[in-house]
Scaffold this motif. Structure first.
Motif, PDB file in Angstrom:
ATOM      1  N   UNK A  74       0.833  -1.204   0.000  1.00 53.47           N
ATOM      2  CA  UNK A  74       0.000   0.000   0.000  1.00 53.47           C
ATOM      3  C   UNK A  74       0.868   1.254   0.000  1.00 53.47           C
ATOM      4  N   UNK A  75       1.931   1.255   0.787  1.00 51.04           N
ATOM      5  CA  UNK A  75       2.845   2.398   0.756  1.00 51.04           C
ATOM      6  C   UNK A  75       3.446   2.569  -0.644  1.00 51.04           C
ATOM      7  N   UNK A  76       3.778   1.447  -1.295  1.00 54.61           N
ATOM      8  CA  UNK A  76       4.335   1.523  -2.643  1.00 54.61           C
ATOM      9  C   UNK A  76       3.297   2.046  -3.632  1.00 54.61           C
ATOM     10  N   UNK A  77       2.066   1.596  -3.512  1.00 56.92           N
ATOM     11  CA  UNK A  77       1.003   2.068  -4.392  1.00 56.92           C
ATOM     12  C   UNK A  77       0.754   3.564  -4.206  1.00 56.92           C
ATOM     13  N   UNK A  78       0.894   4.026  -2.993  1.00 55.01           N
ATOM     14  CA  UNK A  78       0.717   5.456  -2.723  1.00 55.01           C
ATOM     15  C   UNK A  78       1.891   6.281  -3.246  1.00 55.01           C
ATOM     16  N   UNK A  79       3.025   5.618  -3.504  1.00 50.71           N
ATOM     17  CA  UNK A  79       4.199   6.327  -3.974  1.00 50.71           C
ATOM     18  C   UNK A  79       5.116   6.795  -2.866  1.00 50.71           C
ATOM     19  N   UNK A  80       4.813   6.415  -1.625  1.00 50.27           N
ATOM     20  CA  UNK A  80       5.629   6.853  -0.501  1.00 50.27           C
ATOM     21  C   UNK A  80       6.779   5.905  -0.207  1.00 50.27           C
ATOM     22  N   UNK A  81       6.759   4.723  -0.814  1.00 52.89           N
ATOM     23  CA  UNK A  81       7.811   3.738  -0.602  1.00 52.89           C
ATOM     24  C   UNK A  81       8.286   3.239  -1.956  1.00 52.89           C
ATOM     25  N   UNK A  82       9.600   3.224  -2.210  1.00 47.93           N
ATOM     26  CA  UNK A  82      10.106   2.852  -3.546  1.00 47.93           C
ATOM     27  C   UNK A  82       9.847   1.382  -3.887  1.00 47.93           C
ATOM     28  N   UNK A  83       9.354   1.133  -5.080  1.00 50.44           N
ATOM     29  CA  UNK A  83       9.059  -0.233  -5.517  1.00 50.44           C
ATOM     30  C   UNK A  83      10.299  -1.118  -5.513  1.00 50.44           C
ATOM     31  N   UNK A  84      11.471  -0.530  -5.746  1.00 46.69           N
ATOM     32  CA  UNK A  84      12.685  -1.325  -5.808  1.00 46.69           C
ATOM     33  C   UNK A  84      12.992  -1.990  -4.465  1.00 46.69           C
ATOM     34  N   UNK A  85      12.472  -1.433  -3.381  1.00 45.69           N
ATOM     35  CA  UNK A  85      12.713  -2.006  -2.061  1.00 45.69           C
ATOM     36  C   UNK A  85      11.652  -3.013  -1.637  1.00 45.69           C
ATOM     37  N   UNK A  86      10.570  -3.118  -2.396  1.00 42.79           N
ATOM     38  CA  UNK A  86       9.462  -4.005  -2.017  1.00 42.79           C
ATOM     39  C   UNK A  86       9.882  -5.472  -1.945  1.00 42.79           C
ATOM     40  N   UNK A  87      10.578  -6.038  -2.965  1.00 39.14           N
ATOM     41  CA  UNK A  87      10.949  -7.459  -2.878  1.00 39.14           C
ATOM     42  C   UNK A  87      11.782  -7.793  -1.650  1.00 39.14           C
ATOM     43  N   UNK A  88      12.726  -6.930  -1.294  1.00 44.12           N
ATOM     44  CA  UNK A  88      13.544  -7.180  -0.123  1.00 44.12           C
ATOM     45  C   UNK A  88      12.726  -7.191   1.154  1.00 44.12           C
ATOM     46  N   UNK A  89      11.793  -6.261   1.271  1.00 45.06           N
ATOM     47  CA  UNK A  89      10.928  -6.216   2.452  1.00 45.06           C
ATOM     48  C   UNK A  89      10.056  -7.463   2.538  1.00 45.06           C
ATOM     49  N   UNK A  90       9.463  -7.867   1.402  1.00 42.95           N
ATOM     50  CA  UNK A  90       8.581  -9.036   1.413  1.00 42.95           C
ATOM     51  C   UNK A  90       9.353 -10.298   1.769  1.00 42.95           C
ATOM     52  N   UNK A  91      10.559 -10.433   1.240  1.00 45.28           N
ATOM     53  CA  UNK A  91      11.381 -11.602   1.546  1.00 45.28           C
ATOM     54  C   UNK A  91      11.769 -11.626   3.018  1.00 45.28           C
ATOM     55  N   UNK A  92      12.160 -10.476   3.553  1.00 48.72           N
ATOM     56  CA  UNK A  92      12.542 -10.402   4.963  1.00 48.72           C
ATOM     57  C   UNK A  92      11.363 -10.716   5.869  1.00 48.72           C
ATOM     58  N   UNK A  93      10.196 -10.216   5.508  1.00 46.20           N
ATOM     59  CA  UNK A  93       8.994 -10.492   6.301  1.00 46.20           C
ATOM     60  C   UNK A  93       8.663 -11.983   6.311  1.00 46.20           C
TER      61      UNK A  93
END
Length: 229
Positions: A74-93
């Protein structure tokens, strides 16, 4: 290791640690409730809320305290969080959640799911509950200067509300990573589809409603999503 890579590693570690702690306490409390050690309402709603409260205040400055793929997306969709960091966050979670499930399962049997509604009903409960939680998260992020340190209390209280109500008739998690980690361990991934897909549907709903109600993002949202400011 460069300063940038160290910062990224710290973010991933914070997210993994947060999910591990959340899963250990929430699943552990649910298991204790099935043994009659804890009241079900305490285990199902109060414990997860208190854990999130502690994690938000303890780790939000490092990673933004997402601890949930629906929050990250949701943060990425809003544009407040960079998409390039999403895979790393999801993997860590996911890694953190799996570690938490493994640790709980090493000591007690994993709690059994309870469903008093059909699958589509469970999907609707997950969607609605996650949408409410994410609406609150996005609202507090956009009004960071006004809400301040009370944001953690508001978010934890909203999670507790969802778990106390919808969680009484369905094993909602409002967090697909927590659900997936437990389902992978117990071999119930396909049966868990309402709780895996519902939070993402709720995320899209919350994103659309937030844009309609509050317009585009501001700098405060970016600071909240990235753990800065």
């Amino acid at each position: 290791m460069s300063e940038h890579h160290l910062d990224v590693a710290q973010r991933w570690l914070a997210e993994a640690l947060g999910l591990a702690v959340f899963v250990i306490f929430s699943l552990g409390a649910a298991a204790l409730a099935q043994f009659g050690v804890l009241p079900e309402l305490v285990a199902g709603a109060l414990v997860p809320s208190l854990v999130i409260l502690a994690l938000v205040y303890g780790l939000s400055d490092l990673s933004g305290a997402h601890f949930n793929p629906a929050v990250t997306l949701v943060f990425a969709l809003r544009g407040s969080f960079p998409w390039v960091q999403v895979p790393g966050y999801l993997a860590a979670q996911l890694l953190g959640a799996c570690a938490g499930v493994w640790l709980v399962a090493a000591y007690v049997p994993l709690p059994k799911a309870h469903e008093l509604v059909p699958p589509w009903g469970a999907f609707g409960l997950e969607t609605g509950s996650t949408a409410l939680l994410l609406l609150v998260i996005l609202a507090t992020a956009k009004r960071k200067a006004e809400v301040g340190s009370q944001a953690g209390l508001v978010i934890a209280g909203t999670l507790g509300l969802c778990l106390l109500t919808a969680g009484s008739v369905s094993t909602i998690g409002v967090n697909p990573t927590r659900t997936l980690a437990a389902a992978l361990f117990s071999g119930t991934v396909l049966a868990s589809w309402p709780h895996l897909l519902g939070p993402f549907a709720g995320g899209m709903l919350a994103t659309g409603l937030t844009y309609l109600l509050r317009g585009p993002l501001n700098q405060q949202e970016k600071e909240t999503a990235n753990g800065s400011g």
